[in-house]
Design a protein around this motif. Structure first.
Motif, PDB file in Angstrom:
ATOM      1  N   GLU A   8     -16.168 -10.102 -20.392  1.00 33.97           N
ATOM      2  CA  GLU A   8     -16.388 -11.267 -19.989  1.00 33.97           C
ATOM      3  C   GLU A   8     -16.592 -11.288 -18.610  1.00 33.97           C
ATOM      4  OE1 GLU A   8     -17.241 -13.637 -21.948  1.00 33.97           O
ATOM      5  OE2 GLU A   8     -16.557 -12.558 -23.752  1.00 33.97           O
TER       6      GLU A   8
ATOM      7  N   ARG B  10     -21.350  -2.404 -25.159  1.00 29.32           N
ATOM      8  CA  ARG B  10     -21.362  -3.403 -25.817  1.00 29.32           C
ATOM      9  C   ARG B  10     -21.292  -4.508 -24.840  1.00 29.32           C
ATOM     10  NH1 ARG B  10     -16.196  -6.124 -28.922  1.00 29.32           N
ATOM     11  NH2 ARG B  10     -16.984  -8.346 -29.284  1.00 29.32           N
ATOM     12  N   SER B  11     -20.302  -4.210 -23.615  1.00 28.62           N
ATOM     13  CA  SER B  11     -20.459  -5.325 -22.701  1.00 28.62           C
ATOM     14  C   SER B  11     -21.612  -5.283 -21.624  1.00 28.62           C
ATOM     15  CB  SER B  11     -19.250  -4.976 -21.532  1.00 28.62           C
ATOM     16  OG  SER B  11     -17.804  -5.133 -22.420  1.00 28.62           O
TER      17      SER B  11
ATOM     18  N   CYS C  81     -24.612  -4.535 -22.762  1.00 28.79           N
ATOM     19  CA  CYS C  81     -25.651  -5.154 -23.649  1.00 28.79           C
ATOM     20  C   CYS C  81     -25.420  -7.082 -23.412  1.00 28.79           C
ATOM     21  CB  CYS C  81     -25.624  -5.057 -24.999  1.00 28.79           C
ATOM     22  SG  CYS C  81     -26.224  -3.267 -25.236  1.00 28.79           S
ATOM     23  N   GLN C  82     -24.036  -7.145 -23.324  1.00 25.63           N
ATOM     24  CA  GLN C  82     -23.695  -8.699 -23.541  1.00 25.63           C
ATOM     25  C   GLN C  82     -23.975  -9.305 -22.209  1.00 25.63           C
ATOM     26  OE1 GLN C  82     -19.839  -8.997 -25.186  1.00 25.63           O
ATOM     27  NE2 GLN C  82     -20.030 -11.301 -25.544  1.00 25.63           N
ATOM     28  N   HIS C  83     -23.571  -8.812 -21.201  1.00 29.68           N
ATOM     29  CA  HIS C  83     -23.470  -9.588 -19.800  1.00 29.68           C
ATOM     30  C   HIS C  83     -24.405  -9.012 -18.852  1.00 29.68           C
ATOM     31  CE1 HIS C  83     -19.840 -11.263 -21.274  1.00 29.68           C
ATOM     32  NE2 HIS C  83     -19.236 -10.058 -21.308  1.00 29.68           N
TER      33      HIS C  83
ATOM     34  N   GLN D  84     -27.865  -7.960 -19.865  1.00 26.48           N
ATOM     35  CA  GLN D  84     -29.008  -7.549 -20.651  1.00 26.48           C
ATOM     36  C   GLN D  84     -30.152  -7.787 -19.707  1.00 26.48           C
ATOM     37  OE1 GLN D  84     -29.254 -10.224 -23.928  1.00 26.48           O
ATOM     38  NE2 GLN D  84     -31.585  -9.832 -24.143  1.00 26.48           N
TER      39      GLN D  84
ATOM     40  N   GLN E 182     -24.376  -6.396 -30.846  1.00 30.12           N
ATOM     41  CA  GLN E 182     -24.902  -6.835 -29.402  1.00 30.12           C
ATOM     42  C   GLN E 182     -26.210  -5.900 -29.269  1.00 30.12           C
ATOM     43  OE1 GLN E 182     -24.309  -8.697 -26.916  1.00 30.12           O
ATOM     44  NE2 GLN E 182     -22.709  -9.531 -28.376  1.00 30.12           N
TER      45      GLN E 182
ATOM     46  N   LYS F  82     -29.015  -7.918 -31.125  1.00 31.72           N
ATOM     47  CA  LYS F  82     -29.338  -9.422 -30.311  1.00 31.72           C
ATOM     48  C   LYS F  82     -30.243  -8.956 -29.482  1.00 31.72           C
ATOM     49  CE  LYS F  82     -27.128 -12.932 -27.739  1.00 31.72           C
ATOM     50  NZ  LYS F  82     -25.751 -13.650 -27.316  1.00 31.72           N
TER      51      LYS F  82
ATOM     52  N   GLU G  10     -20.770 -12.321 -36.324  1.00 32.21           N
ATOM     53  CA  GLU G  10     -21.816 -12.312 -35.326  1.00 32.21           C
ATOM     54  C   GLU G  10     -22.805 -11.122 -35.759  1.00 32.21           C
ATOM     55  OE1 GLU G  10     -19.074 -13.263 -31.203  1.00 32.21           O
ATOM     56  OE2 GLU G  10     -19.411 -11.280 -31.779  1.00 32.21           O
TER      57      GLU G  10
END
Length: 332
Positions: A116, A154-155, A157-159, A161, A200, A203, A249
């Motif tokens: 996050e 994962r992080s 890709c999530q934050h 991108q 992720q 997504k 998800e």
């Protein structure tokens, strides 16, 4: 050196305490004006052994549970770049057990710092071929690093991108087959990490995800595995509190990129599983991690919202499939 080592051991123990006492201790420790600077001085001291650096990495990992501390560490940047060097094994000088543990603990600290926190992810992404190196760690079949690397990817890709290059996305795609294969046999915390990464990837590069899933003829086995895992984890524990969340998800992203997956989910009775999840939510699922009985890093989206979204997508496809025969008959 003995005094430094003993002090670091005590500090690591204090920062790893769970519950309300641990929260208070980490807050007070993190407020020490000179703490991070002194930890970095120990790390960068040429006389410091790998064991001291491992202790420093463990302390940073524990302190990074707090969002404000994660932000503060990221603004310094030196801790992140130092941890990246250790995690990527660039400063390994021998094959001792401590040398093998340092990259793992450094990776855990990086994974905690990335949660996050877009700024910290972008700092890491600036490292040369960082995504490619994470891919290699996932593909080498060494369990010491696979799950840490998967958490980090994962992080990213999530934050981060928006900053991933075409080359980065190709490296991400290259990990997908290995991740999908491992999901079939994984369980517990490892399963949560792997599904978190695959969701992720779905997504970020949905078309490529679908192609890989279809090409490997793993679609039914994969979807059945998701539904089975959802049914088997109706009472998530502190070791994997987010496992049902990542399964939901993953299912949502798959249905959003290809609505025809709904029929396959229905084949394995996904709607029944979703109803059970909604009827029996767990407060533990509101948090990413636990230390003792205290949860940290609360999610913004309630679990029931994910259940509702998954049901909506499946209902929409069911309605569409029921209407299509009527339309065909009318045309005849």
């Amino acid at each position: 050196m003995v005094l430094v080592k003993s002090s670091l051991k005590v500090l690591q123990r204090l920062t790893s305490i769970g519950g309300e006492i641990g929260i208070s201790l980490r807050y007070k420790i993190s407020k020490n004006t000179f703490l991070l600077r002194n930890l970095m001085e120990i790390w960068q001291d040429n006389s410091s052994r790998q064991e001291l650096r491992k202790l420093v990495a463990g302390i940073i990992r524990n302190l990074a549970i707090d969002a404000n501390t994660r932000e503060e560490i990221g603004h310094m940047q030196v801790p992140i770049t130092s941890l990246m060097k250790a995690f990527l094994n660039l400063d390994k000088t021998s094959g001792t057990e401590v040398d093998c543990l340092l990259p793992k603990v450094a990776g855990q600290a990086l994974a905690m710092l990335a949660i996050e926190n877009m700024n910290n992810c972008l700092v890491m992404l600036k490292g040369p071929e960082f995504i490619k190196k994470l891919k290699h760690m996932i593909l080498i079949h060494d369990d010491k690093y696979i799950y840490v690397a998967a958490n980090l990817l994962r992080s990213m890709c999530q934050h981060a991108q928006a900053k991933l290059t075409e080359s980065d996305l190709k490296e991400v795609l290259h990990t997908l087959r290995e991740v999908l294969e491992r999901i079939i046999n994984a369980e517990g915390a490892e399963l949560e990490i792997l599904i978190g990464l695959s969701s992720q990837i779905c997504k970020v590069i949905p078309e490529e995800f679908v192609q890989e899933l279809e090409a490997g003829q793993n679609k039914q086995r994969f979807i059945k595995g998701l539904v089975d895992a959802l049914n088997e984890n109706m009472n998530p524990g502190a070791h994997c509190p987010g496992i049902r969340r990542v399964i939901l998800e993953q299912s949502i992203y798959m249905l959003e990129c290809n609505s025809h997956y709904a029929s396959c989910f229905n084949e394995f009775r996904m709607m029944e599983a979703l109803s059970i999840v909604k009827e029996a939510p767990s407060r533990a699922e509101n948090y990413r991690i636990f230390l003792g009985d205290a949860g940290f890093m609360e999610y913004n989206t309630p679990l029931f919202s994910l259940v509702d979204r998954a049901k909506e997508l499946m209902d929409r496809q069911s309605c569409k499939e029921s209407v299509e025969p009527t339309v065909r008959n009318f045309r005849r």
